[in-house]
Design a protein around this motif. Structure first.
Motif, PDB file in Angstrom:
ATOM      1  N   GLY A   1       7.278  41.970   4.302  1.00  5.71           N
ATOM      2  CA  GLY A   1       7.823  41.827   5.424  1.00  5.71           C
ATOM      3  C   GLY A   1       8.479  40.262   5.525  1.00  5.71           C
ATOM      4  O   GLY A   1       9.498  39.684   5.888  1.00  5.71           O
ATOM      5  N   MET A   2       7.685  39.374   4.841  1.00  5.54           N
ATOM      6  CA  MET A   2       8.119  37.715   4.894  1.00  5.54           C
ATOM      7  C   MET A   2       9.062  37.628   3.877  1.00  5.54           C
ATOM      8  O   MET A   2      10.036  36.752   4.044  1.00  5.54           O
ATOM      9  CB  MET A   2       6.809  36.920   4.263  1.00  5.54           C
ATOM     10  CG  MET A   2       5.446  36.942   5.328  1.00  5.54           C
ATOM     11  SD  MET A   2       5.852  35.846   6.818  1.00  5.54           S
ATOM     12  CE  MET A   2       5.360  34.204   5.879  1.00  5.54           C
ATOM     13  N   THR A   3       9.336  38.312   2.851  1.00  6.29           N
ATOM     14  CA  THR A   3      10.325  38.479   1.943  1.00  6.29           C
ATOM     15  C   THR A   3      11.567  38.773   2.694  1.00  6.29           C
ATOM     16  O   THR A   3      12.759  38.103   2.718  1.00  6.29           O
ATOM     17  CB  THR A   3      10.136  39.255   0.639  1.00  6.29           C
ATOM     18  OG1 THR A   3       8.878  38.556  -0.044  1.00  6.29           O
ATOM     19  CG2 THR A   3      11.255  38.934  -0.287  1.00  6.29           C
ATOM     20  N   GLY A   4      11.602  39.919   3.257  1.00  4.41           N
ATOM     21  CA  GLY A   4      12.665  40.256   4.230  1.00  4.41           C
ATOM     22  C   GLY A   4      13.188  39.168   5.279  1.00  4.41           C
ATOM     23  O   GLY A   4      14.360  39.014   5.360  1.00  4.41           O
ATOM     24  N   PHE A   5      12.071  38.686   5.658  1.00  6.13           N
ATOM     25  CA  PHE A   5      12.352  37.551   6.741  1.00  6.13           C
ATOM     26  C   PHE A   5      13.271  36.512   6.080  1.00  6.13           C
ATOM     27  O   PHE A   5      14.223  35.695   6.509  1.00  6.13           O
ATOM     28  CB  PHE A   5      11.175  36.987   7.451  1.00  6.13           C
ATOM     29  CG  PHE A   5      11.288  35.982   8.513  1.00  6.13           C
ATOM     30  CD1 PHE A   5      11.505  36.492   9.893  1.00  6.13           C
ATOM     31  CD2 PHE A   5      11.336  34.646   8.233  1.00  6.13           C
ATOM     32  CE1 PHE A   5      11.559  35.351  10.814  1.00  6.13           C
ATOM     33  CE2 PHE A   5      11.443  33.878   9.305  1.00  6.13           C
ATOM     34  CZ  PHE A   5      11.608  34.110  10.522  1.00  6.13           C
ATOM     35  N   GLY A   6      12.598  35.954   4.755  1.00  4.40           N
ATOM     36  CA  GLY A   6      13.329  34.956   4.146  1.00  4.40           C
ATOM     37  C   GLY A   6      14.833  35.166   3.714  1.00  4.40           C
ATOM     38  O   GLY A   6      15.638  34.477   3.835  1.00  4.40           O
ATOM     39  N   VAL A   7      14.875  36.545   3.295  1.00  9.06           N
ATOM     40  CA  VAL A   7      16.267  36.954   2.779  1.00  9.06           C
ATOM     41  C   VAL A   7      17.199  36.857   4.077  1.00  9.06           C
ATOM     42  O   VAL A   7      18.446  36.461   3.841  1.00  9.06           O
ATOM     43  CB  VAL A   7      16.301  38.588   2.143  1.00  9.06           C
ATOM     44  CG1 VAL A   7      17.743  38.802   2.042  1.00  9.06           C
ATOM     45  CG2 VAL A   7      15.422  38.443   0.943  1.00  9.06           C
ATOM     46  N   ALA A   8      16.803  37.401   5.195  1.00 10.17           N
ATOM     47  CA  ALA A   8      17.575  37.369   6.355  1.00 10.17           C
ATOM     48  C   ALA A   8      18.015  35.785   6.726  1.00 10.17           C
ATOM     49  O   ALA A   8      19.275  35.506   6.719  1.00 10.17           O
ATOM     50  CB  ALA A   8      17.120  38.025   7.466  1.00 10.17           C
ATOM     51  N   LEU A   9      17.044  35.058   6.711  1.00  9.94           N
ATOM     52  CA  LEU A   9      17.069  33.749   7.031  1.00  9.94           C
ATOM     53  C   LEU A   9      18.356  32.947   5.837  1.00  9.94           C
ATOM     54  O   LEU A   9      18.920  31.964   6.446  1.00  9.94           O
ATOM     55  CB  LEU A   9      15.912  32.931   7.157  1.00  9.94           C
ATOM     56  CG  LEU A   9      15.891  31.948   8.247  1.00  9.94           C
ATOM     57  CD1 LEU A   9      16.226  32.404   9.366  1.00  9.94           C
ATOM     58  CD2 LEU A   9      14.315  31.171   8.019  1.00  9.94           C
TER      59      LEU A   9
END
Length: 654
Positions: free
Chosen positions: A362-370
């Motif tokens: 989830g955190m990786t997905g968050f970082g990718v979107a950001l």
């Protein structure tokens, strides 16, 4: 040096929690064999939980640390005869340390011969330092006392009375065909697919964070900085992409500490969903987050942190400077991203399974979107002209997030209510609160009321009206479920359908007759000659509710559970105190004694002792004679579950 950080982390953060786990990943037992009047054989056996391993004394240097024995007063009171002999080990190449590592799986046996130098010695003290590993290695130190003939261990102060011994023995089942439990086990929807779903949710959270006033204005400023300050266009693009990569890396690194907790025992992170005080704490935190989004105050990290990171990025330059710029963004945007990240943590903590791995996804997905817009707009700078201008719409985004945080907060309060058996937040009351939250969100979106940080009143946009219609539609959906016009399916977030204000014929899922005591259920199964569906569940188990709502309720599954099986549901997180006559002390093979005082403690110990499992949901099919009828399953889909139930019936009839 490479072990210093690990040891420091363990000492400060892990060690205090390790002793509080329901059970260590390794259970130890001791034996003493007398060879002669002066010679003895000391045997230490370690039973290692599935998926864990312990390193040998002779594992290669440069890799994980070896096990080490310290024999107290060796050479003074007794002497060691030869080296400590080990049982069979496994050797595998470690890609991390690039050496062949030697370790034990399932069982470790150490044997040491000694010769007494003094005839009055009656006990031998031994210290064992070892690493028990899953994804991350955790150092453990344990002391053992080997009692020779005629001696008594000084530390053996607390002993079990006969009543506790009898009740402990009754907890252990004589299971037949137990090996079948682990064969072809269905243990979820499949890691890749579920991790991609969580990655997608994190990505969605990152996209929402981009629309907040803390992040959105930074996009054109940062991209312009890289494209204009660099010596060439290609260099500017490369720097912007590197900046985005570091954003992803930072948010991924934030999830790593949770792997340390998860590597000790999956139950540590699982306590987020079962511990009353932790759930009340999360409820308070999420309400706090919500009101920050409503504009009553702002969450910020110390400004000195951002100033130091910004200063470091200016002084260092190059890739390291860009990394500090990414850290600066993470710090200054915390007032908007912090509550979203908190929601991500809460959502993964509420789910069963490997919480740390889920959180990393989830955190990786968050970082990718950001990070994505910084790379894309650097590649295509003309797109910057199409970006909408900053304005009041970003405040609307924050308020919508605030209402969602508030709704999630009540899920944690519901967990505490369920586990504590308070009877306060029943299903109807929970639904009523959620209906009120989404009605208020609808009224806000249509401009009926405003919050402190809203700007001048303007005409309600088409987008706001659209989101408002979705919100009121969801509120109506909840209202229809409250009136039992439709069956609500909300991913297991609601309290169980039998946990209601209205009187219910059954306090079991979906109104199925069930037993909440194992012995009573087995006795009934013998009487009616039916197989048993043993359901290890929890009041705060979201995946348990998902299985009941989406799988058990299926028309081809429900009648099988209701009519063909005897359902025994054991709630491992039930904090209801057992009657004094049923409370007892339980002694593990390691020698540790645990007081069984609550219903949940009894069934949690029962599950671990007999099935070597600690997760929920966990389903076992067995006969009244305790014969395992099929492999154990956990959270899975309807087709696999249906086939599993039918196979169990076939085995039982044979």
């Amino acid at each position: 040096m490479k072990y210093i950080v690990l040891l420091f982390t363990y000492t400060v953060a892990i060690a205090p929690l390790f002793s509080q786990t329901e059970e260590n990943p390794v259970l130890w037992s001791k034996e003493v064999n007398k060879i002669s009047e002066t010679e003895y054989e000391l045997i230490l056996k370690g039973y290692i939980f599935e998926g864990w391993h312990v390193y040998s004394q002779h594992t290669a240097q440069g890799g994980s640390l070896p096990s080490e024995f310290t024999f107290e007063k060796a050479g003074e009171s007794y002497e060691l005869l030869g080296e400590t002999i080990e049982s069979e080990t496994v050797t595998e190449y470690s890609e991390i340390f690039e050496v062949d590592e030697t370790f034990f799986k399932d069982k470790a046996v150490f044997t040491q011969k000694i010769k007494l130098l003094r005839p009055d010695i009656r006990q031998i003290r031994v210290n064992l330092w070892y690493q028990v590993c899953k994804e991350v290695c955790i150092p453990v130190e344990e002391d053992f006392i080997f009692v020779l003939d005629g001696g008594t261990a000084v530390e053996d102060v607390k002993t079990l009375d006969e009543r506790s011994k009898a009740m402990s023995a009754a907890l252990k089942l004589d299971l037949k065909n137990k090996a079948l439990l682990q064969q072809g086990q269905i243990d979820g929807l499949g890691a890749p697919s579920s991790l991609w779903i969580i990655f997608g949710l994190g990505f969605l959270g990152g996209l929402i964070a981009l629309l907040t006033p803390c992040v959105f204005p930074m996009i054109p400023l940062t991209v312009s900085f890289f494209t204009k300050q660099s010596q060439s266009k290609s260099k500017g693009i490369a720097n912007a992409i590197l900046y985005g990569f570091f954003i992803v890396l930072i948010y991924f690194l934030l999830s790593l500490p949770f792997h340390l907790f998860d590597s000790i025992d999956s139950q540590i992170l699982n306590t987020v969903a079962t511990n009353i005080w932790l759930n009340l704490f999360f409820f308070s935190i999420f309400v706090f987050f919500a009101f920050s989004f409503f504009g009553y105050y702002e969450l910020t990290l110390p400004s000195s942190w951002a100033n130091k990171m910004d200063s470091a990025s200016s002084k260092v330059g190059g890739a390291i400077g860009i990394f500090f710029m990414a850290v600066t963004l993470a710090i200054v945007s915390f007032s908007c991203t912090g509550p979203i990240l908190g929601g991500l943590l809460g959502s993964t903590a509420l789910a069963d399974g490997d919480v740390a791995t889920n959180l990393s996804a989830g955190m990786t997905g968050f970082g990718v979107a950001l990070a994505l817009p910084f790379a894309l707009f650097a590649l295509f700078p003309a797109w910057l002209n199409s970006l909408p201008k900053s304005g009041g719409w970003m405040t609307t985004v924050k308020v919508v997030l605030g209402f969602l945080e508030l709704a999630l907060a009540f899920k944690f309060l519901s967990n505490a209510d369920l586990v504590g058996n308070w009877g306060v937040l029943k299903r109807e009351i929970f639904l009523g609160i959620w209906i009120l939250i989404f009605v208020l969100l609808t009224l806000y979106l249509f401009g009926v009321f405003r919050f402190p940080h809203d700007g001048a009143k303007q005409k309600v946009s088409f987008t706001r009206k659209g989101i408002g219609m979705v919100s009121i539609g969801f509120a109506i959906y909840l209202l229809l479920g409250l009136g039992k016009v439709i069956d609500l399916k909300l991913f297991g977030f609601l309290p169980p359908d039998f946990y209601t204000v209205a009187a219910q014929e059954s306090d079991c899922p979906l109104g199925i007759d069930c037993f909440k005591d194992f012995d009573e259920g087995v006795a009934y199964a013998k009487k009616v000659d039916k197989p048993i569906l043993l359901d290890f569940t929890g009041w705060a188990c979201v995946n348990c509710r998902k299985m009941e709502e989406n799988v058990w309720s299926e028309p081809d599954i429900y009648p099988i559970i209701k009519n063909e099986y005897v359902l025994i549901s054991l709630y491992v997180d039930d904090r209801k105190e057992l009657p004094k006559a049923l409370q007892f002390d339980f002694k593990y093979e390691s020698g540790r004694i645990k007081s069984i005082e609550t219903v949940g403690q009894k069934w949690g110990t029962f599950q671990t002792l007999n099935f070597n499992a600690a997760s929920q949901p966990y389903y076992v099919l067995l006969s009244a004679d305790l014969e395992i009828l099929n492999n154990a399953v956990q959270y899975t889909d309807r087709d696999d579950y249906l086939a599993w139930l039918k196979k169990g019936l076939q085995t039982f009839k044979k």
